[in-house]
Design an enzyme around this catalytic site. Sequence first.
Site, mmCIF file in Angstrom:
data_model
loop_
_atom_site.group_PDB
_atom_site.id
_atom_site.type_symbol
_atom_site.label_atom_id
_atom_site.label_comp_id
_atom_site.label_asym_id
_atom_site.label_seq_id
_atom_site.Cartn_x
_atom_site.Cartn_y
_atom_site.Cartn_z
ATOM 1 N N LYS A 91 -9.903 28.633 -48.115
ATOM 2 C CA LYS A 91 -8.700 27.534 -48.190
ATOM 3 C C LYS A 91 -8.086 27.551 -49.345
ATOM 4 O O LYS A 91 -6.580 27.521 -49.362
ATOM 5 C CB LYS A 91 -9.398 26.223 -48.175
ATOM 6 N N GLN A 137 -16.484 19.006 -48.959
ATOM 7 C CA GLN A 137 -16.902 19.947 -48.246
ATOM 8 C C GLN A 137 -18.324 19.712 -47.707
ATOM 9 O O GLN A 137 -19.269 19.663 -48.573
ATOM 10 C CB GLN A 137 -16.952 21.429 -48.950
ATOM 11 N N ASP A 191 -8.624 15.615 -45.206
ATOM 12 C CA ASP A 191 -9.609 16.155 -44.274
ATOM 13 C C ASP A 191 -9.983 15.086 -43.119
ATOM 14 O O ASP A 191 -10.741 15.553 -42.221
ATOM 15 C CB ASP A 191 -11.091 16.689 -44.904
#
Length: 284
Positions: free
Chosen positions: A53, A97, A120
């Site tokens: 990413k 994450q 996200d």
Amino acid sequence: MPAQILDGKALSKAVRETLKSRVDALRTKGVVPRLDVLVAAQDSSSLAYVNMKHKWAEAAGMIGESYHVDETWSQAQLIEKICQLNGNPSVHGVLIQHPLPKNLDENEALLALGAEKDVDGITPASLGRLVADLPGFRCATPLGITKIIEHYEIPCQGKRAVVIGRSVILGKPMALMLLQKHATVTIAHSRTQDLPDLCREADILVAAVGRAEMVKGDWIKPGAVVIDAGYNKVEGRSGDVGDVDFESAKEIASWITPVPGGVGPMTVASLLNNCVDAAEATLA
Ligand code: NAP
């Protein structure tokens, strides 16, 4: 005739090229889009995803930091870090994450993250906005799938969609996004009975399960569109394997996403796109 490929890799490249020009424009105004990430220090898969990413973010001209969270972090430390990031105007997006180390409460962490930095799209605030059809950041993976569907002009209105998987980050928001596109949606999960029969009713089948090649070709309605969100490690095989048995499915479906090269690249592109949106919003 074998299914046509829904090429998430090529689409993601096109999206990221557009992002680069948006980032260049922001830089001329003194804004450098920045995505910071909290990631479990001991989780090699998570670290690999996060590195990728950052690499793609850098290629688009963005910047970002990773904070490696290990078991020595207390919940209070984690929340303090998130509050610092919330308050730092040079940080536009924050990714937590999954999974964080087991001693930490991820839900509490998500509740602490400001919705304007939740690129996200997985905080309760962002998910609530999705349910309410209000603007807000959408979860990166189902958003990436939606972009694939739109790019290839897959008709959804009135179609029967089955989503296998009901996770908060994938199955549930995916179902809501298909519902917004006027599909008739069923969500299947581990207690669903007669899953192959249910899948055979689907014009659009999304597999978000986490079980390598579980969905076989004979579960698929002839001509259906098959989207495989799965990424599974299989002993003795190199690379990741989807939730769909690609070889048998491609003989029955009309369109199908490969693994790799389907949903994965569009997840990252959508995350970065959300972060650039967040940076642009600071100038509005
Ligand atoms: P998850 O949280 O483990 O959820 C899996 C879902 O599948 C659950 O709802 C579970 O049902 C259901 N399930 C498990 N076994 C099943 C079975 N035998 N029959 C029917 N349903 C079953 O996983 P996730 O985070 O949603 O991820 C799903 C997959 O997508 C994984 O392979 C993951 O690696 C991949 N993924 C890919 C991306 C990407 O960028 N492409 C991003 C995120 C995740 P219950 O709720 O009843 O347990």
